[in-house]
Design an enzyme around this catalytic site. Structure first.
Site, PDB file in Angstrom:
ATOM      1  N   GLY A 261       8.732  36.901  42.164  1.00  0.00           N
ATOM      2  CA  GLY A 261       9.402  37.124  40.888  1.00  0.00           C
ATOM      3  C   GLY A 261       8.559  36.712  39.697  1.00  0.00           C
ATOM      4  CB  THR A 262       6.263  33.865  39.090  1.00  0.00           C
ATOM      5  OG1 THR A 262       7.265  32.850  39.223  1.00  0.00           O
ATOM      6  CG2 THR A 262       5.272  33.443  38.010  1.00  0.00           C
TER       7      THR A 262
ATOM      8  CG  ASN B 244      17.345  29.138  37.128  1.00  0.00           C
ATOM      9  OD1 ASN B 244      17.455  29.675  36.034  1.00  0.00           O
ATOM     10  ND2 ASN B 244      16.686  28.000  37.300  1.00  0.00           N
TER      11      ASN B 244
ATOM     12  CD  GLN C  45      18.949  32.031  41.846  1.00  0.00           C
ATOM     13  OE1 GLN C  45      19.272  32.103  43.036  1.00  0.00           O
ATOM     14  NE2 GLN C  45      17.917  31.319  41.436  1.00  0.00           N
TER      15      GLN C  45
ATOM     16  CG  HIS D  50      11.880  32.757  47.501  1.00  0.00           C
ATOM     17  ND1 HIS D  50      12.386  31.502  47.229  1.00  0.00           N
ATOM     18  CD2 HIS D  50      11.330  33.189  46.348  1.00  0.00           C
ATOM     19  CE1 HIS D  50      12.143  31.198  45.969  1.00  0.00           C
ATOM     20  NE2 HIS D  50      11.506  32.205  45.419  1.00  0.00           N
TER      21      HIS D  50
ATOM     22  CB  THR E 296      -5.058  44.592  50.831  1.00  0.00           C
ATOM     23  OG1 THR E 296      -6.375  45.148  50.717  1.00  0.00           O
ATOM     24  CG2 THR E 296      -4.422  45.040  52.135  1.00  0.00           C
TER      25      THR E 296
ATOM     26  CB  CYS F 167      11.995  13.032  37.673  1.00  0.00           C
ATOM     27  SG  CYS F 167      11.473  11.295  37.671  1.00  0.00           S
TER      28      CYS F 167
END
Length: 381
Positions: free
Chosen positions: A79-80, A155, A183, A205, A241, A327
């Protein structure tokens, strides 16, 4: 180097918005292409022709899921990459350097937008959102646009946006429209014609396919420049490829998702609402951030003011989930999306994203709720 830590067999996995397991039928379809069917789709050999046919089948399967034509599908590494190709590729030919977006976008969108702003002088207009993480497409600035980009389903919170109205508003202002549907695809019905966009990103994924593969839907006639340079694969838009096994897996996952969506999502909504009922009964101070309607059927974001989400999850043994904060050097920062929604920072830093999957059971929901309530009580005591 330490050995990887295997997930417990008794762990309740409520992190399906982070990634989904590869479905068994998907793995079965991929396996031959990871072993003896190893042809290069660009090769004229028998194995090469078989690989090309497998890629073509996957293209048809994904196109069918999102209401597209097969020749509009461009396979990518995820997706990125799809969103980078969409935004940077469309920007290359835009006459106007203004883009409309929301404060809810994934880094796969915000990073290329920042690139356009700092490197190419684009102006980024950001829409306001309400307390349910929903944009108001009617608040589009009355100015010419080169691009508009919007996350279809958030998301973290799970809110589904009025993408068709957004597309219409951006088109009225002269811009091309990109929708980040990573998403959403596989969780809710997605039809590119109904949305009215020009470009739409998919991540394998997120819908029970493998990691490392995705796709960009490119409406016929949409001008797009490649970001990578090389040979002519994927109509010259994504050289290199093809990842045949991954693409086959994405196609198989798309076909499986079409079957699942036909069955409906009522069962998943029921389990999500059961989870909320159990959590709110066991932890009365808990706040629901995800809207009960207009939301992904599997997603529930909650928070208890005065707690730190990651500390709660660390104490909830046997539950795998995510937080709405990041964090850095021991300092927990609340999600920018939650702050844009007007969530108080003290509440936002305690956010928990609980995302169910197709295999989540009622027993698992009850087990997770018990563990989370115990952890929340300890955190507030």
């Amino acid at each position: 180097m330490s050995a990887p830590v295997p997930a417990s067999e008794t762990e309740v996995y409520l992190d399906h918005n982070a990634t989904t397991p590869v479905a068994e039928p998907v793995a079965q379809r991929m396996w031959p292409h990871l072993t003896h069917q190893f042809g290069n789709p660009s090769s004229a050999t028998r194995r090469g022709r078989a690989a090309a046919a497998a890629v073509d089948r996957a293209r048809q399967e994904l196109a069918a899921l999102i209401g597209a034509e097969p020749d509009e599908i461009v396979f990518t590494s995820g997706g990125t990459e799809a969103s980078n190709l969409a935004l940077r590729g469309a920007a290359a030919g835009a006459g106007c350097r203004r883009v409309l977006t929301s404060p809810l976008e994934h880094p796969a969108t915000t990073a290329p937008l920042e690139h356009l702003r700092t490197r190419d002088g684009w102006t980024v207009h950001t829409l306001d959102v309400d307390a349910g993480a929903r944009i108001d497409p009617d608040s589009t600035p009355g100015t010419e646009l080169g691009l508009g980009t919007l996350i279809l389903a958030h998301n973290e919170v799970g809110t589904v946006q009025p993408a068709a109205a957004f597309s219409e508003a951006v088109h009225r202002a002269g811009g091309l429209v990109h929708i980040d549907a990573a998403q959403a695809v596989g969780k809710i019905p997605v039809d590119v014609r109904e949305i009215g966009a020009d470009l739409l990103s998919v991540a394998g994924h997120k819908l029970y396919g493998p990691q490392g593969v995705g796709a960009l839907w490119v409406r016929r006639g949409t001008a797009l420049a490649p970001v990578l340079r090389g040979a002519g694969q994927e109509r010259g838009l994504r050289p290199g490829t093809e990842n045949v096994a991954g693409i086959v897996g994405l196609g198989a996952a798309a076909a499986l998702a079409a079957e699942e969506l036909r069955r409906g999502t009522a069962a998943q909504v029921r389990l999500r609402e059961l989870l909320w009922s159990l959590l709110s009964a066991g932890a009365p101070a808990l706040v629901r951030i995800s809207p009960p309607a207009g939301c992904l059927p599997n997603t529930l974001m909650v928070a208890q003011p005065g707690t730190v989400g990651q500390e709660v999850l660390d104490a909830a043994e046997g539950v795998a989930a995510s937080t709405g904060s990041a964090c850095h050097a021991g300092v927990h920062a609340p999600s920018a999306s939650l702050l844009a929604m007007g969530v108080d920072p003290r509440t936002a830093v305690g956010a928990l994203r609980l995302s169910l999957g197709r295999s989540t059971t009622e027993s698992e929901v009850r087990t997770a709720a018990e563990a989370l309530c115990a952890a929340l009580r300890r955190a507030s005591g």
